[in-house]
Every structure is written in structure tokens, then in C-alpha cells.
Scaffold this motif. Structure first.
Motif, PDB file in Angstrom:
ATOM      1  N   ASN A 175       0.831  -1.192   0.000  1.00 55.16           N
ATOM      2  CA  ASN A 175       0.000   0.000   0.000  1.00 55.16           C
ATOM      3  C   ASN A 175       0.863   1.238   0.000  1.00 55.16           C
TER       4      ASN A 175
ATOM      5  N   ARG B 172      -6.109   9.524  -7.846  1.00 54.71           N
ATOM      6  CA  ARG B 172      -5.147   9.037  -6.862  1.00 54.71           C
ATOM      7  C   ARG B 172      -3.840   9.821  -6.901  1.00 54.71           C
TER       8      ARG B 172
ATOM      9  N   TYR C 159      -7.383   7.408   8.464  1.00 55.90           N
ATOM     10  CA  TYR C 159      -6.868   6.722   7.275  1.00 55.90           C
ATOM     11  C   TYR C 159      -7.848   5.641   6.805  1.00 55.90           C
TER      12      TYR C 159
ATOM     13  N   HIS D  77     -11.017  14.301  -5.310  1.00 58.12           N
ATOM     14  CA  HIS D  77     -10.865  13.188  -6.239  1.00 58.12           C
ATOM     15  C   HIS D  77     -11.879  13.290  -7.383  1.00 58.12           C
TER      16      HIS D  77
ATOM     17  N   ARG E 179     -11.666  15.126   0.710  1.00 56.62           N
ATOM     18  CA  ARG E 179     -10.874  14.188  -0.098  1.00 56.62           C
ATOM     19  C   ARG E 179     -11.706  13.616  -1.245  1.00 56.62           C
TER      20      ARG E 179
ATOM     21  N   ARG F  32      -2.488  13.664  -3.175  1.00 58.66           N
ATOM     22  CA  ARG F  32      -2.384  13.173  -1.809  1.00 58.66           C
ATOM     23  C   ARG F  32      -2.932  14.246  -0.881  1.00 58.66           C
TER      24      ARG F  32
ATOM     25  N   ASP G  15      -4.369  10.927   3.211  1.00 58.81           N
ATOM     26  CA  ASP G  15      -3.247  10.168   2.645  1.00 58.81           C
ATOM     27  C   ASP G  15      -1.989  10.379   3.470  1.00 58.81           C
TER      28      ASP G  15
ATOM     29  N   LEU H 181       1.888   6.291   4.217  1.00 54.30           N
ATOM     30  CA  LEU H 181       1.413   7.590   4.662  1.00 54.30           C
ATOM     31  C   LEU H 181       2.449   8.639   4.286  1.00 54.30           C
ATOM     32  N   CYS H 182       1.992   9.801   3.945  1.00 48.62           N
ATOM     33  CA  CYS H 182       2.873  10.911   3.622  1.00 48.62           C
ATOM     34  C   CYS H 182       2.881  11.856   4.834  1.00 48.62           C
TER      35      CYS H 182
END
Length: 436
Positions: free
Chosen positions: A2, A261, A381, A250, A246, A264, A387, A5-6
Motif C-alpha cells: 500500500n 489518486r 486513514y 478526487h 478528499r 495526496r 493520505d 502515509l505521507c
């Protein structure tokens, strides 16, 4: 695997807000020292964070100077240039305004810093909400005009970055050719706001575009972010607003023909951490204990443009107490957030005046232990609200220490964050996957 996380860390010392700068461990005397920020960046790099982020203000409210650092801050490009030479992996995100800057200058400074850092630069695009008097201008342009200007500004900067591609650098000593001039071209941009000839006089560091960050949460801001941004900073005080933002970004990105996607979404997390919950709660209370009700009411008036001082502290604040159309507010994003809280919760005036969105910021606030912070991050999350996060430590440097020393390692243990960097550039960090 996956996506990791940022995680980014602000280089504005948010833990000094309120009374925090008066603490013995604040190091407030070092606020204008390059070493202060270098040490923060090196600690963030040791924790393997994606980037450090330098917010910016192009105005100064001197009335705040008696009691706090206010909006004093070093220039982002100068600060990050000093950090670039002393770090190796961590991304460096600079805030630069499209309202008070010129595209050629911004394109040149960022690409120069990209060379100095070997591909670790990002640009946080802001339209600015104050400061016109410092640039020989009258009233601030409308939000609509600022975003229209920002869109064209960004287009010009991207054209300039492409005008001298890295591939044009041949540096062929035998033939005597330094660069292939056939690959370098003027942009001949003539738009509503800018006329720019080009080409840029700094070649691109590599073939990868410098990542773009944006933070607007208004309708105009969301549309702009969904069109250009690789990452979006977000002021989302609750899970519901984060999920909605979010999803909306998107959806808008998809309408623009982008892979949704690719964006982020990174809410700001303003956290007050302690070894115990009681310690964390005390840290939060101490940070804002100095604010009087008059000051809190004044903050509400600045945010919403409405005076509530005639009401008792036990009065319920509802939609009828605030205007449906809010004009001439300092930040539409902040106003919308506080208005939504009032509509959804109908708090008493006393409760409203204690809200983080009034006394602190419009960001998601976490008060508790490192384990509590990790639990909240995972909850958001799993609900599709984020993200990653922008770390905004509060109260004291203790919050920063516990985040880097305990929260991040716990996220690594749970397989949500990297143990080591696998790439060298900011673009690689943003799209890195966690190895299971």
C-alpha cells in the motif's frame, strides 16, 4: 503493498504559539537562526519524514509583536537553501505567492533550489490573503481574481520549467557543445495577467516535474487544487469534513481528466502530546489560558465578520446568528469551517469560544498520548479521510519530540510508514509504497 502515509513537518514553530514561546525550553531567541531550522529538518530526516514545509507571510501585524512572534518568519527560499546543503533525502517545500510574485522569478528560484537539493523541492502555491500594501497595490484582489491569476501563473511556471529541459544539457567536450539549443525554446506566453517570453535560464534538474502543493478549501481553491496539485494541505477540524474534502478533490480531479489518486490529501494535525492524557490536556489549556473572552470574541468577529459580544456565555449560537453570505472575511476557508461547526453543533457561546478553530487554528486537533495520536491517524486513514498528515506540534517542544520519537515509530510498526527512504527525490517520496 500500500501507499505509505505521507508525513510533512512544518518549519514554523507552532509549539511557540500562545504562551509557548515563554517556556524555558522554547529557544525563542533562535527563531531567526538558520541552525534552529536546520536541526528541525535534520530531526525530521532522521525520522524519515517525506518533507519539511515552510509556510510564509508577506505582512506583519505589529500589534501581535508585544505578546508573540506573530507572522515574523525568514524567507522560505533562503531558509531552505541553507537546509539543502546539510540534508540528503528529506523534501523541501517552499511557500511562494502567485499574488505578489512574478512567474519567471518563482520558476528560477525553485529550479535553482531543486539543483541545490538534487531534486527534493516542492512548491506550495498560495494566493495570499493579506499584504497588498507591501507591494504598492491597493485593496486585495477578489478571491476569484486571485485564483484566476494563480492558474495562469502556474501555467507559466510550468512552461518555463519545460523551456530548458535537462536533456538539452549535452556538455560534450569533444564537439564543444554545452547544450542543444534546438531543445531550448521561448514560451511566448501572452495571457490575461502575464506576458512572458522565456526561456528560463536554469535548466531542469531532471525529467521529473517539481511537485505542486496547494491548500485552498473553498470552492475556487478546491477546483484549482484538483487541476494542478500533487498534494493538498487541508484544514479539516473533524473526520466528516476531511472525508468530504478528499472525495470532492478526487471527483474534481477526475473531471479534469486526471487520475484522482495522483492527489495526496494531507490534513494539518495540530497535536498536544504528553506521556499521559492529563499531561496533554494541561498542555493544551496552558497554551491558550492567556486569552480573555474579549480576545476570543474578537477572533470570532475576524473569522466570521459577526459581533456576538451582546450575547450571554450560555446562549446557544445557531445558523440564525451568523450571516448566510459572508463577505469581506479574512479567510473564506476558515469562515466556512467555523460556520459549519455552529450549524452542526449549535454550541453555547462559551463552548464556541473554547473551540480550537477560534483560539488556535482551523486544523484537526489531537490531545493525548502518542498512542492516542496513532489511533486517530489510523481511524482517519481507514475512513478515507487522508493520505498523510502535516505535523503541527502544539504547546511545547515536547509535542514535537513525542511525535518524532514515538508516534512515527508506532506508524512504522503498524506498516503504515517507511523504515528507510527508498528514493532520493520528493516526487519519489510522495509515491512510495510501504514494503510489507
Amino acid at each position: 503493498m500500500n501507499m505509505s502515509l505521507c508525513i510533512g513537518l512544518t518549519l514554523s514553530p507552532t509549539w511557540l504559539n500562545g504562551e509557548g514561546w515563554r517556556r524555558a525550553d522554547s529557544k525563542a531567541e533562535q527563531l531567526f537562526s538558520s541552525q534552529y531550522y536546520l536541526e528541525l529538518a535534520q530531526r525530521a530526516e532522521a525520522a524519515k519524514l517525506d518533507f519539511v514545509f515552510k509556510p510564509d507571510s508577506l505582512f506583519f501585524n505589529k500589534e501581535m509583536a508585544d505578546k508573540s512572534p506573530g507572522h515574523t518568519c525568514l524567507d522560505p527560499i533562503v531558509m531552505l537553501a541553507s537546509i539543502a546543503r546539510e540534508t540528503e533525502k528529506i523534501g523541501l517545500v517552499a511557500t511562494m505567492s502567485t499574488t505578489f510574485s512574478e512567474p519567471f522569478t518563482v520558476a528560477r528560484q525553485l529550479q535553482s533550489l531543486n539543483w541545490m537539493s538534487e531534486g527534493r523541492v516542492g512548491w506550495n502555491i498560495v494566493t495570499s490573503i493579506e499584504g497588498s500594501g507591501n507591494f504598492g497595490k491597493g485593496e486585495m484582489p477578489s478571491s476569484k481574481e486571485r485564483y484566476e491569476r494563480a492558474l495562469e501563473f502556474t501555467e507559466v511556471v510550468r512552461k518555463l520549467w519545460a523551456s530548458y529541459p535537462n536533456e538539452a544539457l549535452t556538455i560534450n567536450r569533444e564537439s564543444g557543445q554545452f547544450a542543444d539549443q534546438e531543445m531550448i525554446f521561448p514560451i511566448h506566453h501572452k495571457g490575461e495577467f502575464y506576458h512572458v517570453e522565456g526561456p528560463l535560464n536554469v535548466p531542469a534538474f531532471d525529467s521529473t516535474s517539481i511537485p505542486l502543493f496547494q491548500a485552498g478549501a473553498s470552492d475556487l481553491g478546491r477546483n484549482f487544487a484538483s487541476f494542478v496539485a500533487d498534494a493538498c494541505f487541508a484544514a479539516t477540524p473533524d473526520l466528516e469534513s476531511a472525508i468530504e474534502l478528499r472525495r470532492d478533490l478526487h471527483t474534481r480531479a477526475h473531471k479534469h481528466g486526471r487520475d484522482s489518486r495522483a492527489i495526496r490529501v494531507l490534513p494539518g494535525m495540530h497535536f498536544f502530546l504528553g506521556e499521559t492524557r492529563e499531561e496533554a490536556q494541561q498542555l493544551y489549556q496552558d497554551a491558550y489560558a492567556h486569552l480573555t473572552n474579549e480576545q476570543r470574541l474578537a477572533a470570532v468577529q475576524r473569522i466570521l465578520g459577526v459581533d456576538l459580544s451582546h450575547l450571554s456565555l450560555q446562549s446557544r449560537i445557531t445558523a440564525k446568528d451568523i450571516p448566510e453570505v459572508m463577505e469581506n472575511v479574512r479567510s473564506r476557508t476558515h469562515a466556512d469551517l467555523l460556520r459549519r461547526i455552529i450549524i452542526n453543533e449549535e454550541p453555547t457561546l462559551q463552548t464556541l469560544l473554547s473551540k480550537p478553530e477560534v483560539i488556535g487554528s482551523a486544523h484537526w486537533v489531537v490531545i493525548g498520548t502518542p498512542a492516542d495520536a496513532v489511533e486517530e491517524i489510523i481511524r482517519w486513514y481507514r475512513h478515507g479521510a487522508l493520505d498523510g498528515v502535516i505535523a503541527l506540534p502544539g504547546g511545547s517542544v515536547q509535542s514535537l519530540n513525542l511525535f518524532l520519537e514515538k508516534v512515527v515509530p508506532l506508524l512504522v510498526e503498524k506498516g503504515l510508514f517507511r523504515k528507510e527512504y527508498s528514493g532520493n527525490t520528493l516526487s519519489e517520496h510522495l509515491h512510495e509504497k510501504v514494503k510489507k
